[in-house]
Design a protein around this motif. Structure first.
Motif, PDB file in Angstrom:
ATOM      1  N   MET A   1      36.017  43.457  44.098  1.00 18.67           N
ATOM      2  CA  MET A   1      35.466  44.774  44.423  1.00 18.67           C
ATOM      3  C   MET A   1      33.984  44.642  44.724  1.00 18.67           C
ATOM      4  SD  MET A   1      35.185  48.240  42.101  1.00 18.67           S
ATOM      5  CE  MET A   1      36.709  49.000  42.661  1.00 18.67           C
ATOM      6  N   LYS A   2      33.543  45.430  45.701  1.00 19.03           N
ATOM      7  CA  LYS A   2      32.128  45.489  46.044  1.00 19.03           C
ATOM      8  C   LYS A   2      31.598  46.900  45.813  1.00 19.03           C
ATOM      9  CE  LYS A   2      32.035  41.877  49.589  1.00 19.03           C
ATOM     10  NZ  LYS A   2      31.693  41.546  51.001  1.00 19.03           N
ATOM     11  N   ILE A   3      30.317  46.965  45.481  1.00 16.45           N
ATOM     12  CA  ILE A   3      29.611  48.229  45.468  1.00 16.45           C
ATOM     13  C   ILE A   3      28.565  48.173  46.569  1.00 16.45           C
ATOM     14  CG2 ILE A   3      28.044  47.391  43.659  1.00 16.45           C
ATOM     15  CD1 ILE A   3      27.654  50.275  42.777  1.00 16.45           C
ATOM     16  N   ILE A   4      28.487  49.227  47.373  1.00 16.53           N
ATOM     17  CA  ILE A   4      27.441  49.340  48.390  1.00 16.53           C
ATOM     18  C   ILE A   4      26.370  50.259  47.823  1.00 16.53           C
ATOM     19  CG2 ILE A   4      26.863  50.046  50.734  1.00 16.53           C
ATOM     20  CD1 ILE A   4      29.760  49.496  51.517  1.00 16.53           C
ATOM     21  N   ARG A   5      25.199  49.678  47.551  1.00 16.50           N
ATOM     22  CA  ARG A   5      24.085  50.431  46.983  1.00 16.50           C
ATOM     23  C   ARG A   5      23.324  51.084  48.138  1.00 16.50           C
ATOM     24  NH1 ARG A   5      22.332  45.042  44.040  1.00 16.50           N
ATOM     25  NH2 ARG A   5      23.231  44.333  46.014  1.00 16.50           N
ATOM     26  N   ASP A 158      38.521  56.206  57.576  1.00 15.43           N
ATOM     27  CA  ASP A 158      37.417  55.512  56.906  1.00 15.43           C
ATOM     28  C   ASP A 158      37.272  54.123  57.512  1.00 15.43           C
ATOM     29  OD1 ASP A 158      37.102  57.672  55.157  1.00 15.43           O
ATOM     30  OD2 ASP A 158      38.411  56.781  53.645  1.00 15.43           O
ATOM     31  N   LEU A 159      36.037  53.673  57.649  1.00 15.60           N
ATOM     32  CA  LEU A 159      35.763  52.313  58.118  1.00 15.60           C
ATOM     33  C   LEU A 159      34.584  51.772  57.336  1.00 15.60           C
ATOM     34  CD1 LEU A 159      36.309  50.016  60.201  1.00 15.60           C
ATOM     35  CD2 LEU A 159      34.575  51.106  61.649  1.00 15.60           C
ATOM     36  N   VAL A 160      34.788  50.619  56.696  1.00 16.47           N
ATOM     37  CA  VAL A 160      33.721  49.986  55.914  1.00 16.47           C
ATOM     38  C   VAL A 160      33.472  48.600  56.484  1.00 16.47           C
ATOM     39  CG1 VAL A 160      32.982  49.192  53.644  1.00 16.47           C
ATOM     40  CG2 VAL A 160      34.356  51.274  53.845  1.00 16.47           C
ATOM     41  N   LEU A 161      32.214  48.314  56.796  1.00 16.87           N
ATOM     42  CA  LEU A 161      31.805  47.014  57.329  1.00 16.87           C
ATOM     43  C   LEU A 161      30.835  46.379  56.346  1.00 16.87           C
ATOM     44  CD1 LEU A 161      31.063  48.178  60.994  1.00 16.87           C
ATOM     45  CD2 LEU A 161      33.227  47.313  60.083  1.00 16.87           C
ATOM     46  N   THR A 162      31.138  45.158  55.924  1.00 12.54           N
ATOM     47  CA  THR A 162      30.272  44.474  54.955  1.00 12.54           C
ATOM     48  C   THR A 162      29.787  43.132  55.492  1.00 12.54           C
ATOM     49  OG1 THR A 162      32.202  43.488  53.865  1.00 12.54           O
ATOM     50  CG2 THR A 162      31.382  45.579  52.982  1.00 12.54           C
ATOM     51  N   ASP A 163      29.805  42.976  56.819  1.00  7.61           N
ATOM     52  CA  ASP A 163      29.431  41.689  57.407  1.00  7.61           C
ATOM     53  C   ASP A 163      28.180  41.766  58.278  1.00  7.61           C
ATOM     54  OD1 ASP A 163      30.564  43.244  59.402  1.00  7.61           O
ATOM     55  OD2 ASP A 163      31.649  41.578  60.338  1.00  7.61           O
ATOM     56  N   LEU A 196      31.341  42.982  42.297  1.00  7.32           N
ATOM     57  CA  LEU A 196      31.474  43.352  40.890  1.00  7.32           C
ATOM     58  C   LEU A 196      32.543  42.534  40.187  1.00  7.32           C
ATOM     59  CD1 LEU A 196      31.269  47.256  41.068  1.00  7.32           C
ATOM     60  CD2 LEU A 196      29.435  45.640  40.530  1.00  7.32           C
ATOM     61  N   GLY A 197      33.509  42.052  40.933  1.00  8.45           N
ATOM     62  CA  GLY A 197      34.609  41.296  40.344  1.00  8.45           C
ATOM     63  C   GLY A 197      35.830  41.390  41.231  1.00  8.45           C
ATOM     64  N   ASP A 198      36.924  40.804  40.799  1.00  3.13           N
ATOM     65  CA  ASP A 198      38.173  40.824  41.549  1.00  3.13           C
ATOM     66  C   ASP A 198      39.076  41.916  40.998  1.00  3.13           C
ATOM     67  OD1 ASP A 198      37.448  38.620  43.136  1.00  3.13           O
ATOM     68  OD2 ASP A 198      38.092  37.227  41.562  1.00  3.13           O
ATOM     69  N   ALA A 199      39.419  42.876  41.861  1.00  2.00           N
ATOM     70  CA  ALA A 199      40.324  43.946  41.451  1.00  2.00           C
ATOM     71  C   ALA A 199      41.744  43.397  41.348  1.00  2.00           C
ATOM     72  CB  ALA A 199      40.268  45.096  42.447  1.00  2.00           C
ATOM     73  N   SER A 200      42.408  43.700  40.258  1.00  2.00           N
ATOM     74  CA  SER A 200      43.752  43.177  40.040  1.00  2.00           C
ATOM     75  C   SER A 200      44.795  44.177  40.515  1.00  2.00           C
ATOM     76  CB  SER A 200      43.967  42.867  38.554  1.00  2.00           C
ATOM     77  OG  SER A 200      44.009  44.064  37.795  1.00  2.00           O
ATOM     78  N   TYR A 201      46.020  43.681  40.710  1.00  3.29           N
ATOM     79  CA  TYR A 201      47.136  44.583  40.967  1.00  3.29           C
ATOM     80  C   TYR A 201      47.343  45.505  39.754  1.00  3.29           C
ATOM     81  CZ  TYR A 201      48.506  42.141  45.221  1.00  3.29           C
ATOM     82  OH  TYR A 201      48.528  41.617  46.487  1.00  3.29           O
ATOM     83  N   VAL A 259      29.198  53.578  47.259  1.00  4.23           N
ATOM     84  CA  VAL A 259      30.506  53.276  47.844  1.00  4.23           C
ATOM     85  C   VAL A 259      31.104  52.092  47.099  1.00  4.23           C
ATOM     86  CG1 VAL A 259      31.770  52.594  49.915  1.00  4.23           C
ATOM     87  CG2 VAL A 259      29.808  54.142  50.102  1.00  4.23           C
ATOM     88  N   TYR A 260      32.320  52.277  46.589  1.00  3.98           N
ATOM     89  CA  TYR A 260      33.051  51.218  45.906  1.00  3.98           C
ATOM     90  C   TYR A 260      34.218  50.799  46.793  1.00  3.98           C
ATOM     91  CZ  TYR A 260      30.447  52.806  41.799  1.00  3.98           C
ATOM     92  OH  TYR A 260      29.432  53.153  40.934  1.00  3.98           O
ATOM     93  N   VAL A 261      34.304  49.517  47.093  1.00  2.00           N
ATOM     94  CA  VAL A 261      35.334  48.989  47.990  1.00  2.00           C
ATOM     95  C   VAL A 261      36.156  47.984  47.212  1.00  2.00           C
ATOM     96  CG1 VAL A 261      35.810  47.885  50.205  1.00  2.00           C
ATOM     97  CG2 VAL A 261      33.724  49.245  49.909  1.00  2.00           C
ATOM     98  N   ALA A 262      37.372  48.360  46.858  1.00  2.87           N
ATOM     99  CA  ALA A 262      38.203  47.493  46.020  1.00  2.87           C
ATOM    100  C   ALA A 262      38.984  46.485  46.847  1.00  2.87           C
ATOM    101  CB  ALA A 262      39.154  48.332  45.174  1.00  2.87           C
ATOM    102  N   ALA A 263      39.588  46.931  47.951  1.00  5.91           N
ATOM    103  CA  ALA A 263      40.420  46.049  48.770  1.00  5.91           C
ATOM    104  C   ALA A 263      40.278  46.473  50.222  1.00  5.91           C
ATOM    105  CB  ALA A 263      41.881  46.123  48.330  1.00  5.91           C
ATOM    106  N   GLY A 264      39.809  45.547  51.051  1.00  4.39           N
ATOM    107  CA  GLY A 264      39.556  45.884  52.445  1.00  4.39           C
ATOM    108  C   GLY A 264      40.788  46.282  53.218  1.00  4.39           C
TER     109      GLY A 264
END
Length: 298
Positions: A1-5, A158-163, A196-201, A259-264
């Motif tokens: 998971m990522k957080i976009i500050r 929704d569209l999230v770009l982290t690159d 932040l870490g790896d989101a689990s199933y 913005v919290y992005v758990a799984a792209g």
């Protein structure tokens, strides 16, 4: 998971926008009818809309809450007002350019209605360092040939770009296009992402619906559609060395929407809002486990 500050996108950092501010500027000498909309006439209110609450409304200051209701941001600035359901709209295209002072590597575009999105990052020294166009046709739900041929075309909302290259001091241009249609966007959030870490199933996602649903004495149902917000619960696994940093980051953004992005590959796991609760279990010498409950903005 990522957080976009997020960084703040204000009138000062908005370099250009092709969305007009058509709302008339408030004038104390003008008489307004109930329901009339005006734009503030001071530096603090010039991008804010007020609605008249009375007929023959003349000479009453916008701060008089018995005469004026704060209706929100102007059309141009709704995409920066932290209200996802309130959209900026424009025929055919929305193009905005904003400047950055701190590093930015991510952009989240939420509650979209467009055919394509182009993002360009222009650095004053290196020139254009990023120029990508994304089509918004969604393939979600297309699981067989029947749905491929007969289900109506859906577009991603929704569209999230982290690159993006993590430059500071750039100008970023975002262009939403849909020729012949009304283009809309609820929120544009730009900032610097952090793992932040790896989101689990086992994660759960859903919504909080604020619509009014009432049944009268005859059993008839009256529905008033209102806004909704996303909600989600995640379990994150992280290296033990990240524990203190994750606690520090989440504590810092306890009262700031992010913005919290758990799984792209699941847009439904992108949440723009706050955490309602989190706890970190130091599960062993090498890893920790974080339980995170999120609630999105309306």
């Amino acid at each position: 998971m990522k957080i976009i500050r997020p960084i703040a996108i204000t009138a000062a950092s908005l370099v250009s926008s092709d969305v007009p501010e058509d709302e008339a500027v408030y004038s104390a000498g003008t008489t307004y009818a109930q329901g009339d909309l005006v734009r503030g006439n001071t530096s603090d209110t010039e991008h804010t809309v007020y609605e008249s609450q009375a007929d023959a409304n003349t000479g009453n200051a916008l701060t008089d809450t018995s005469k004026w209701l704060l209706a929100g941001a102007t059309n141009r600035f709704r995409m920066f007002d932290a209200i996802v359901q309130a959209q900026t709209t424009n025929p055919d295209e929305i193009e905005v350019t904003f400047s950055t002072t701190s590093r930015v590597d991510s952009i989240a575009l939420l509650n979209l209605s467009a055919g394509s999105v182009q993002v360009v990052v222009d650095d004053p020294s290196d020139g254009v360092v990023y120029d990508e166009t994304y089509e918004l046709v969604s393939t979600d739900g297309i699981v067989d040939w029947y749905s491929y041929f007969f289900e109506p075309i859906e577009r991603r909302s929704d569209l999230v770009l982290t690159d993006l290259p993590p430059y500071a001091g750039t100008e970023i241009t975002v262009t939403l296009s849909s020729p012949g249609n009304t283009v809309a966007i609820g929120e544009l959030v730009a900032g610097l992402s952090r793992e932040l870490g790896d989101a689990s199933y086992g994660a759960s996602v859903g919504i909080l619906d604020f619509s009014l649903k009432e049944r009268d004495t005859f059993g008839n149902v009256r529905v008033v559609e209102r806004a909704y917000s996303k909600r989600a619960n995640f379990t994150l696994y992280m290296d033990a060395g990240m524990t203190d940093d994750v606690v520090r980051i989440l504590s810092r953004y306890r009262a700031t929407p992010a913005v919290y992005v758990a799984a792209g590959n699941y847009d439904s796991t992108t949440i723009y809002g706050y955490f309602r609760d989190f706890s970190v279990e130091i599960a062993g010498p090498n890893h920790s486990v974080c339980s995170l409950e999120l609630e999105g903005l309306t």
